[in-house]
Design an enzyme around this catalytic site. Sequence first.
Site, PDB file in Angstrom:
ATOM      1  N   LYS A 305       0.843  -1.271  -0.043  1.00 23.40           N
ATOM      2  CA  LYS A 305      -0.016   0.083  -0.080  1.00 23.40           C
ATOM      3  C   LYS A 305       0.922   1.192  -0.013  1.00 23.40           C
ATOM      4  O   LYS A 305       1.504   1.451   0.974  1.00 23.40           O
ATOM      5  CB  LYS A 305      -0.839  -0.057   1.139  1.00 23.40           C
ATOM      6  CG  LYS A 305      -1.927   1.162   1.048  1.00 23.40           C
ATOM      7  CD  LYS A 305      -2.981   0.919   2.620  1.00 23.40           C
ATOM      8  CE  LYS A 305      -4.054   1.888   2.367  1.00 23.40           C
ATOM      9  NZ  LYS A 305      -3.803   3.364   1.997  1.00 23.40           N
ATOM     10  N   GLU A 377      -0.967   4.779  -7.783  1.00 21.35           N
ATOM     11  CA  GLU A 377      -0.690   5.635  -6.699  1.00 21.35           C
ATOM     12  C   GLU A 377       0.681   6.604  -7.094  1.00 21.35           C
ATOM     13  O   GLU A 377       1.857   5.662  -7.621  1.00 21.35           O
ATOM     14  CB  GLU A 377      -0.021   4.758  -5.465  1.00 21.35           C
ATOM     15  CG  GLU A 377       0.098   5.659  -4.155  1.00 21.35           C
ATOM     16  CD  GLU A 377      -1.286   6.250  -3.602  1.00 21.35           C
ATOM     17  OE1 GLU A 377      -2.480   5.951  -3.905  1.00 21.35           O
ATOM     18  OE2 GLU A 377      -1.181   6.702  -2.322  1.00 21.35           O
ATOM     19  N   LYS A 481      -6.423  -8.268  -1.854  1.00 19.79           N
ATOM     20  CA  LYS A 481      -7.604  -8.159  -2.683  1.00 19.79           C
ATOM     21  C   LYS A 481      -8.127  -9.572  -2.997  1.00 19.79           C
ATOM     22  O   LYS A 481      -6.999 -10.484  -3.402  1.00 19.79           O
ATOM     23  CB  LYS A 481      -7.298  -7.466  -3.682  1.00 19.79           C
ATOM     24  CG  LYS A 481      -6.625  -5.978  -3.683  1.00 19.79           C
ATOM     25  CD  LYS A 481      -6.151  -5.373  -4.840  1.00 19.79           C
ATOM     26  CE  LYS A 481      -5.989  -3.730  -4.495  1.00 19.79           C
ATOM     27  NZ  LYS A 481      -5.141  -3.034  -5.645  1.00 19.79           N
ATOM     28  N   LYS A 501      -7.559  -3.222   3.780  1.00 22.82           N
ATOM     29  CA  LYS A 501      -6.125  -2.736   4.041  1.00 22.82           C
ATOM     30  C   LYS A 501      -5.649  -3.337   5.201  1.00 22.82           C
ATOM     31  O   LYS A 501      -6.518  -3.076   6.190  1.00 22.82           O
ATOM     32  CB  LYS A 501      -6.226  -1.455   3.828  1.00 22.82           C
ATOM     33  CG  LYS A 501      -7.447  -0.506   4.547  1.00 22.82           C
ATOM     34  CD  LYS A 501      -7.270   0.799   4.285  1.00 22.82           C
ATOM     35  CE  LYS A 501      -8.636   1.397   4.672  1.00 22.82           C
ATOM     36  NZ  LYS A 501      -8.559   3.097   4.447  1.00 22.82           N
TER      37      LYS A 501
HETATM   38  P1  ATP Z   1      -6.432   5.990   3.090  1.00 22.85           P
HETATM   39  O1  ATP Z   1      -6.527   7.026   4.202  1.00 22.85           O
HETATM   40  O2  ATP Z   1      -5.982   4.488   3.856  1.00 22.85           O
HETATM   41  O3  ATP Z   1      -5.569   6.172   1.880  1.00 22.85           O
HETATM   42  P2  ATP Z   1      -8.744   6.156   1.617  1.00 22.85           P
HETATM   43  O4  ATP Z   1     -10.062   6.459   2.033  1.00 22.85           O
HETATM   44  O5  ATP Z   1      -8.175   7.340   0.787  1.00 22.85           O
HETATM   45  O6  ATP Z   1      -8.125   5.646   3.092  1.00 22.85           O
HETATM   46  P3  ATP Z   1      -8.552   3.429   1.132  1.00 22.85           P
HETATM   47  O7  ATP Z   1      -9.777   2.587   0.357  1.00 22.85           O
HETATM   48  O8  ATP Z   1      -9.012   3.398   2.487  1.00 22.85           O
HETATM   49  O9  ATP Z   1      -8.596   4.829   0.645  1.00 22.85           O
HETATM   50  O10 ATP Z   1      -7.209   3.023   1.033  1.00 22.85           O
HETATM   51  C1  ATP Z   1      -7.100   2.964  -0.153  1.00 22.85           C
HETATM   52  C2  ATP Z   1      -5.896   3.873  -0.763  1.00 22.85           C
HETATM   53  O11 ATP Z   1      -4.501   3.430  -0.691  1.00 22.85           O
HETATM   54  C3  ATP Z   1      -6.029   4.180  -2.248  1.00 22.85           C
HETATM   55  O12 ATP Z   1      -7.017   5.373  -2.311  1.00 22.85           O
HETATM   56  C4  ATP Z   1      -4.673   4.279  -3.146  1.00 22.85           C
HETATM   57  O13 ATP Z   1      -4.663   5.915  -2.937  1.00 22.85           O
HETATM   58  C5  ATP Z   1      -4.020   3.810  -1.892  1.00 22.85           C
HETATM   59  N1  ATP Z   1      -2.975   2.647  -2.546  1.00 22.85           N
HETATM   60  C6  ATP Z   1      -1.745   2.542  -2.303  1.00 22.85           C
HETATM   61  N2  ATP Z   1      -1.511   1.224  -2.830  1.00 22.85           N
HETATM   62  C7  ATP Z   1      -2.500   0.663  -3.393  1.00 22.85           C
HETATM   63  C8  ATP Z   1      -2.847  -0.552  -3.849  1.00 22.85           C
HETATM   64  N3  ATP Z   1      -1.583  -1.442  -4.070  1.00 22.85           N
HETATM   65  N4  ATP Z   1      -3.915  -0.886  -4.286  1.00 22.85           N
HETATM   66  C9  ATP Z   1      -4.917  -0.081  -4.041  1.00 22.85           C
HETATM   67  N5  ATP Z   1      -4.701   1.158  -3.325  1.00 22.85           N
HETATM   68  C10 ATP Z   1      -3.438   1.739  -3.073  1.00 22.85           C
END
Ligand code: ATP
Length: 676
Positions: A305, A377, A481, A501
């Site tokens: 992530k 990202e 996933k 996550k």
């Molecule tokens: P967070 O504060 O954790 O980023 P969020 O509400 O923006 O929360 P989440 O669904 O909680 O989004 O976490 C997914 C986020 O992590 C995505 O929006 C993306 O920006 C980031 N990300 C980083 N690496 C990955 C990955 N391998 N797959 C999906 N998302 C990823």
Amino acid sequence: QAKLKTKAKDPYPDWKAGTPVPYAALCTTFSLIELTTKRLEITEHCALFLRQVLRLTPDDFLPTVLLMINKLAPDYAGIELGIGESLIMKAIGETTGRSLQVIKADQKEIGDLGLVAVKSRSTQPTMFKPKPLTVRGVHKGLMEVATVTGNGAQGRKVDLIKKLLSSADSHSIGKIDIYQDKGGPSEAKFIVRFLEGKLRLGLAEKTVLVSIAQAVVCHEAEQEGKVPSTTQMEEGEAVLKTVYSELPSWDVIVPAMVSNGIMKLGEACKLQPGVPLKPMLAKPTKAITEVLDRFENQAFTCEYKYDGERAQIHYVAKDHADEYVNALPGATKEAAKGVASIFSRNSEDLSKKYPDILAKLHTWVKEGTKSFVLDCETVAWDVNEKKVLPFQQLMTRKKKDVKLQDVKVKVCVFAFDLLFLNGEPVVKKSLRERRELLHDAFVPVEGEFAFATHMNGQEIDEIQTFLDESVKASCEGLMVKMLDGTESGYEPSKRSRNWLKIKKDYLAGVGDSLDLVVLGAYYGKGKRTSVYGAFLLACYNNKTDTYETVCNIGTGFSEQVLEDLHKQLSEITIDRPKPFYSHSSGGQHQPDVWFEPRYVWEVKTADLTLSPRYKAGAKEGVDPSGEKGISLRFPRFIKIRDDKKPDEATSSRQVAEMYRKQEAVTKNKGPSADDD
Ligand code: ATP
């Protein structure tokens, strides 16, 4: 209900087939909606009106829908009204001949500028009768307000608003008693509320979507002299929901639906480069065991992530450029070898922030890759050490009008999903297939473009090791996933159980950080006298469209940050809390200043507790008396979330879910600890 309908029947004799929809007619529907809080009634009022528009003036269907959802254009078009409360007050004052002071006093007393506008008008004699407003005219007028730029723009905006307000409420309709207690179906009221960004009708876009589907299905059946079945209604709704999630642009969908019908919409409107879709989101988990419980016997995959900024990259090679929807303002930018744009998590156009990505994009593409939509990202990159840099580095990059030669913080794009390839959406394919396509269509380039590091092992030890490695590589943790089957398809705009996550710092304490809206502040003491020392934060209740307070926060801010925040927030102070702020009314808990709901902050907390002082999740059944809300203990500021709008803050339901999870964990742990 029946009474309402008869009374509202056709009060607009001059709205005939082919003539523009009177704005007053839309406002009548708004007023009917205002009289109820029942979702079904709201949907029905909306659907009835939309049916009438389809019957009489289908050309106005799009502006009607847009005015209902309080938008002028899709988010990615980047059209903002760019006005605050004070400009609106000025316009009301100048239109009605009342002083700004009186308007301000009224606003302080009434708290709803829409009603202030109504009050202002009723005292003003009408000298002449301007032409009645139409829905398309109001949309056009508001669009002009939004698009005025350059010197003296503010003054011209006020003039344009005045023009609209002075034509408001001139339609010849009789007095309709049922509206009296709400101030009548006033056009001025709804224009002003539109300008403020809140119609206050509890009319979420989702409800409007259902109404659109109902209206169109009924209208189509009516034209064939039939009555639609429940199944047809449900099918219509399902089709529209799917289409909208892949192509969230009424500007594209509405014309296609009006000309092709709703059932065939899926063929006419598919995900396409140029229209960003709302990204798929993940559910937080607290432990690797929770992941294993969730996926049980189904194959899953883990990815790093990355801690940067989400970017959705749309691209069409030059020789296929007609596949790109580029009729919309701001949506496209020329890349070296094709047309491309980059969109944020919020569907905002990031192309001007990342010219370096646009310039290099075509070199990461294999021959034969003609068009795509990538989910990635962007992460700050250390060119010397060849490694990922912390999120804070990325934040130092300029947000707009970045010149290629001035780029100091280099970024590397980590691609983790592919949504569209060579003219076809691939969202319905399994993740395993999408990943294969992704890896086949692109070439990694060190420090510029890479595939998210992944691992398909299913054992707890493997996952733990991979998590440790991700942290060493400056990542936030893992995304886990679903890998195969239909469930592993890409689900736009959904926070899905198929994506989990695990953040490195979850493993103790509350699962996820929260993204909260700043509603108020307290003046600082001691060293902090010239700035705000603490802030009142809230989560968002998307069912009632209210902000529910959840904590005061004063920890985690550096002196510089406090100074910056003071500057930023002083510009959006308001005299009193908005009526859609939910906070305890006790005097001693009121902040010194209140703000417009604009900024979202990421916050961490040690745990969650119930408190009569805050209102978060109070209606989610966490407290049997319904009196206490959830509050954060020892909250700590992490960062500003520029990529989230206030209505994308953590929802009251999510806060309640976190609280319940924590309670379950505490209860499970309690007795066993005692047993020892
Ligand atoms: P967070 O504060 O954790 O980023 P969020 O509400 O923006 O929360 P989440 O669904 O909680 O989004 O976490 C997914 C986020 O992590 C995505 O929006 C993306 O920006 C980031 N990300 C980083 N690496 C990955 C990955 N391998 N797959 C999906 N998302 C990823």
